[in-house]
Structure formats: C-alpha cells, structure tokens
Write a protein that holds these residues in place. Sequence first.
Motif, PDB file in Angstrom:
ATOM      1  N   ASP A 164      18.154   3.209  -5.499  1.00 39.81           N
ATOM      2  CA  ASP A 164      17.285   2.885  -4.368  1.00 39.81           C
ATOM      3  C   ASP A 164      16.614   4.133  -3.809  1.00 39.81           C
ATOM      4  OD1 ASP A 164      17.929   0.245  -4.631  1.00 39.81           O
ATOM      5  OD2 ASP A 164      19.428   0.229  -3.018  1.00 39.81           O
ATOM      6  N   VAL A 165      17.323   5.238  -3.822  1.00 37.80           N
ATOM      7  CA  VAL A 165      16.731   6.487  -3.334  1.00 37.80           C
ATOM      8  C   VAL A 165      15.615   6.939  -4.282  1.00 37.80           C
ATOM      9  CG1 VAL A 165      17.166   8.937  -2.853  1.00 37.80           C
ATOM     10  CG2 VAL A 165      18.831   7.194  -2.144  1.00 37.80           C
ATOM     11  N   THR A 166      15.846   6.796  -5.576  1.00 35.19           N
ATOM     12  CA  THR A 166      14.819   7.156  -6.556  1.00 35.19           C
ATOM     13  C   THR A 166      13.550   6.346  -6.342  1.00 35.19           C
ATOM     14  OG1 THR A 166      16.469   7.762  -8.222  1.00 35.19           O
ATOM     15  CG2 THR A 166      14.261   7.256  -9.008  1.00 35.19           C
ATOM     16  N   ILE A 167      13.707   5.041  -6.154  1.00 36.15           N
ATOM     17  CA  ILE A 167      12.539   4.183  -5.938  1.00 36.15           C
ATOM     18  C   ILE A 167      11.861   4.537  -4.617  1.00 36.15           C
ATOM     19  CG2 ILE A 167      11.804   1.798  -5.566  1.00 36.15           C
ATOM     20  CD1 ILE A 167      13.995   0.951  -7.511  1.00 36.15           C
ATOM     21  N   GLY A 168      12.658   4.861  -3.609  1.00 40.90           N
ATOM     22  CA  GLY A 168      12.083   5.292  -2.339  1.00 40.90           C
ATOM     23  C   GLY A 168      11.250   6.555  -2.492  1.00 40.90           C
ATOM     24  N   LEU A 213      -8.586   3.546  -5.810  1.00 41.51           N
ATOM     25  CA  LEU A 213      -7.425   4.409  -6.047  1.00 41.51           C
ATOM     26  C   LEU A 213      -6.164   3.555  -6.209  1.00 41.51           C
ATOM     27  CD1 LEU A 213      -6.036   7.204  -6.141  1.00 41.51           C
ATOM     28  CD2 LEU A 213      -5.986   7.159  -3.638  1.00 41.51           C
ATOM     29  N   CYS A 214      -6.014   2.560  -5.345  1.00 46.21           N
ATOM     30  CA  CYS A 214      -4.862   1.660  -5.461  1.00 46.21           C
ATOM     31  C   CYS A 214      -4.896   0.913  -6.791  1.00 46.21           C
ATOM     32  CB  CYS A 214      -4.856   0.673  -4.301  1.00 46.21           C
ATOM     33  SG  CYS A 214      -4.485   1.418  -2.692  1.00 46.21           S
ATOM     34  N   GLY A 215      -6.108   0.533  -7.231  1.00 47.39           N
ATOM     35  CA  GLY A 215      -6.236  -0.142  -8.516  1.00 47.39           C
ATOM     36  C   GLY A 215      -5.797   0.728  -9.672  1.00 47.39           C
ATOM     37  N   GLY A 216      -5.999   2.038  -9.526  1.00 50.81           N
ATOM     38  CA  GLY A 216      -5.539   2.961 -10.564  1.00 50.81           C
ATOM     39  C   GLY A 216      -4.045   3.193 -10.534  1.00 50.81           C
ATOM     40  N   MET A 217      -3.397   2.818  -9.424  1.00 52.96           N
ATOM     41  CA  MET A 217      -1.962   3.068  -9.286  1.00 52.96           C
ATOM     42  C   MET A 217      -1.140   1.790  -9.343  1.00 52.96           C
ATOM     43  SD  MET A 217      -1.586   6.261  -6.639  1.00 52.96           S
ATOM     44  CE  MET A 217      -2.017   5.343  -5.166  1.00 52.96           C
ATOM     45  N   ILE A 218      -1.707   0.732  -9.894  1.00 55.50           N
ATOM     46  CA  ILE A 218      -1.009  -0.552  -9.910  1.00 55.50           C
ATOM     47  C   ILE A 218       0.320  -0.475 -10.667  1.00 55.50           C
ATOM     48  CG2 ILE A 218      -2.216  -1.374 -11.981  1.00 55.50           C
ATOM     49  CD1 ILE A 218      -2.253  -4.165 -10.689  1.00 55.50           C
ATOM     50  N   ALA A 219       0.376   0.379 -11.693  1.00 55.58           N
ATOM     51  CA  ALA A 219       1.624   0.503 -12.465  1.00 55.58           C
ATOM     52  C   ALA A 219       2.618   1.443 -11.800  1.00 55.58           C
ATOM     53  CB  ALA A 219       1.318   1.003 -13.877  1.00 55.58           C
ATOM     54  N   PHE A 220       2.145   2.213 -10.826  1.00 57.99           N
ATOM     55  CA  PHE A 220       2.962   3.287 -10.268  1.00 57.99           C
ATOM     56  C   PHE A 220       3.825   2.828  -9.091  1.00 57.99           C
ATOM     57  CE2 PHE A 220      -0.423   5.109 -12.621  1.00 57.99           C
ATOM     58  CZ  PHE A 220       0.045   6.287 -13.148  1.00 57.99           C
ATOM     59  N   VAL A 221       3.657   1.597  -8.672  1.00 55.71           N
ATOM     60  CA  VAL A 221       4.462   1.079  -7.566  1.00 55.71           C
ATOM     61  C   VAL A 221       5.433   0.016  -8.060  1.00 55.71           C
ATOM     62  CG1 VAL A 221       2.789   1.623  -5.770  1.00 55.71           C
ATOM     63  CG2 VAL A 221       2.578  -0.534  -7.013  1.00 55.71           C
ATOM     64  N   GLN A 222       5.695   0.014  -9.353  1.00 54.12           N
ATOM     65  CA  GLN A 222       6.664  -0.913  -9.927  1.00 54.12           C
ATOM     66  C   GLN A 222       8.001  -0.182 -10.080  1.00 54.12           C
ATOM     67  OE1 GLN A 222       5.179  -3.038 -13.408  1.00 54.12           O
ATOM     68  NE2 GLN A 222       3.067  -2.694 -12.751  1.00 54.12           N
ATOM     69  N   GLY A 223       8.937  -0.561  -9.246  1.00 53.78           N
ATOM     70  CA  GLY A 223      10.220   0.129  -9.235  1.00 53.78           C
ATOM     71  C   GLY A 223      10.929   0.113 -10.568  1.00 53.78           C
ATOM     72  N   GLU A 224      10.692  -0.931 -11.375  1.00 51.14           N
ATOM     73  CA  GLU A 224      11.378  -1.026 -12.660  1.00 51.14           C
ATOM     74  C   GLU A 224      10.888   0.031 -13.651  1.00 51.14           C
ATOM     75  OE1 GLU A 224       8.479  -4.555 -14.438  1.00 51.14           O
ATOM     76  OE2 GLU A 224      10.614  -4.932 -14.087  1.00 51.14           O
ATOM     77  N   LEU A 225       9.765   0.702 -13.318  1.00 52.14           N
ATOM     78  CA  LEU A 225       9.250   1.761 -14.190  1.00 52.14           C
ATOM     79  C   LEU A 225       9.618   3.156 -13.682  1.00 52.14           C
ATOM     80  CD1 LEU A 225       5.641   0.411 -14.962  1.00 52.14           C
ATOM     81  CD2 LEU A 225       7.730   0.124 -16.307  1.00 52.14           C
ATOM     82  N   ALA A 226      10.541   3.235 -12.737  1.00 53.66           N
ATOM     83  CA  ALA A 226      10.870   4.516 -12.121  1.00 53.66           C
ATOM     84  C   ALA A 226      11.476   5.513 -13.096  1.00 53.66           C
ATOM     85  CB  ALA A 226      11.830   4.308 -10.946  1.00 53.66           C
TER      86      ALA A 226
END
Length: 371
Positions: free
Chosen positions: A114-118, A152-165
């Motif tokens: 959880d800390v990593t995802i945070g 910018l948010c559209g470019g980061m759509i994959a970067f807010v997926q916790g399962e890809l941390a």
Amino acid sequence: MTHATLWLATPSRYAGLKPQAARIALALLALLLAATFLALASPGPPPVSRDPAQRAQDQADVMLYESIVQDMRGGQDYYSAAAQELRSGDYPMRPFVTFRLPTLAVVQALLPRDVTIGLLYALTIGVLFAWYRQLKPALARTPPRLIAMALLCGGMIAFVQGELASFHEIWAGLLIALSLAVRREDKWIEAVAIGLIAMLIRETAALYVGVMAVLAFAEGNRKEALGWAATVAVLAIVVALHAHAVGQVVRPTDPASPGWAGLLGFGFFVKTMQLSTALVLAPLWLAAPLIGLALFGWSAWNSALALRALAIFAVYAALLGLFGRTDTFYWGLMIAPTLLIGLAFAPDGLRDLIAAARTPRRKITITRMTR
C-alpha cells in the motif's frame, strides 16, 4: 503578418515563416501524418483478455516482478530471486540486461504494498503539478490549460494502475516526465538527480539523460552538461556491478535472448504510443494521425523545452523502431506521459503554418518613364 494566437500565449514557431519554407513544412507534416498509418500494418502484442483468471498470461512480466519482490520479502537476495523466477518462467537470462536493475525491487521489498502504491500516486500528482506550472504561462487562457492537463492525464492512464506498480517503465516514465518539467536553465540540479533515479530503475532512461546532456552542451550550459554526464558515469559503474552479480547466478544452459533487432519501423512506434496512452480507447486509424499531430504540436511550441521533448521522442522512436519487439512494446511507457500534450499546441501551429504558406508574394512592378 502575425495573427493573434489561438491557444498559445505567444506566436508559434511557424508564425512569420516565408511562404516557401511554410509550404515545405506543410509537405513534411503531410508526410508525417501519412507515415503514422504504417501502424495499421505493424505487428503488435496479443490482445489482453481482461479476464482476471487470465492475469498470469496477460501480465506475465508484471507477475514476474511481483514474484521477485515476494521472494525477497521471504529472505532471498535479489539476484537469487530473479534467477529463480526467470528460470521457472522460461525467460531468457543472457545477456545480463535481461535482469532488471535491483533498485525498484529492493525498495518495494522493504515497503508494504500500500505504501508503494501511495508513492506511485504521489509521484503522479507531482508530475501533474510540475507540468501545470510549465504550461500555465505557455497557454493564454484557462480552457486550453485544462485541455493540456487532460491530455497529460490521457498520457498517464497506465501510470495510475496500482497493479502495475512493479513495472519498471511505470516509475521511470513518470520520473522522466517530472525531470523534464522541473528543469530550467538556472535550476537543473533537481532534474539531473531525478534523471539519475530514473536510470537506476530502468537503464533505458539513459537515452533521456543523454539527450539532455547533449542539448545542454549545445546551448553552452557546460556545468549542466557535466552534471548529466556524471550521472551516466554513475550508471556505468552500477551496470558493471550488476553484470558481475548476474554472472554469479546464470548457468551456461540458461536460455539467451533472441536479440533486439526488431526493425519494426516507425509504425510500431506509433502503435506503442496508442497502447501506452488513452488513445488505446480509439481505433488505430484515428489514434495514429493524432499521434502525428501531437508530435507536430510539440514542434510548434516555440520554447527550448519543446525542442528537448521532441528530441527525446525522436530518440525513443528510433529505439522502438529499430530494436523493439512486439513483446517489448511497453518501452513506449518511457515517453507516454507527455506526448499527447503536443495536441494542445497543434491548433496554433497549423493555423500559422497554413497562413504563412498562403501569404501572397509581393509583386514588383517596373514602370518605364520617358521624359
């Protein structure tokens, strides 16, 4: 004649071009847009099933990195854990670059998930804030700024997926975006430090650092250029130690990589950009020219930052087009966060370019007078 700007606060790079130069630029733009359709014939990775039961197949690499972290939490050292998981998954283990640098795994093994995802979300917010500060003076009004931030948010759509941390490119791509945003001519130490962190997570971030070093040197910023070069020297030492450690756990019978000379071309780069951004939701025939327009838009913004971004995109496009394979499409994540912002600069660039190309030539009339 210079027209009032549309979205940009100052005229685009194409404002005031001579008609002949503007027509050449329009022809090159048409060629770029046509080239993006090569993506329609480019191979890509197999489609994701979206079935939770098929996660082991859809996200095999992510699960590999998660397994390595779990083994380390159980007491194994990084190289033993990585070798064990690579071997059990029948992954190539030679040459040594098939092993990721241990930085991210070591940090994640020390922290609760959880800390990593945070931390991932905090880094994402930091990128958004830094780019808003950069874009606020560049765009004249609030609506274009909001559009740029949405892109910018559209470019980061994959970067807010916790399962890809656990995916190294997720962190490195965000760090590259942050480093680029905070760099200024009189304030570059922070950008250099962030670039170093990005390289220590994913060594292909060295391409970004190399571009920044070359451009700093070209602009006469020798101290900054030396700063970037120093981080590359640090990376070289780390990679040498990494290669030695990998050599201790790899066996002669372990499989070797098939190589990276994919030679899939510019179309593959365009396809990776679609897969790495919100454009994955659009059909490829529409997403492809939008990616071309985004690149054009970056060329239209008349700033040193835009030139740096363009150079970075070009270098990673070459990496993907020359060395990428269908199973390494995720290299595109290294530049995905910022690419689509260029669409916010494109309206001014297109209007100015077309206006310059249509500027009539001045006619000189010679009148013969007799006395």
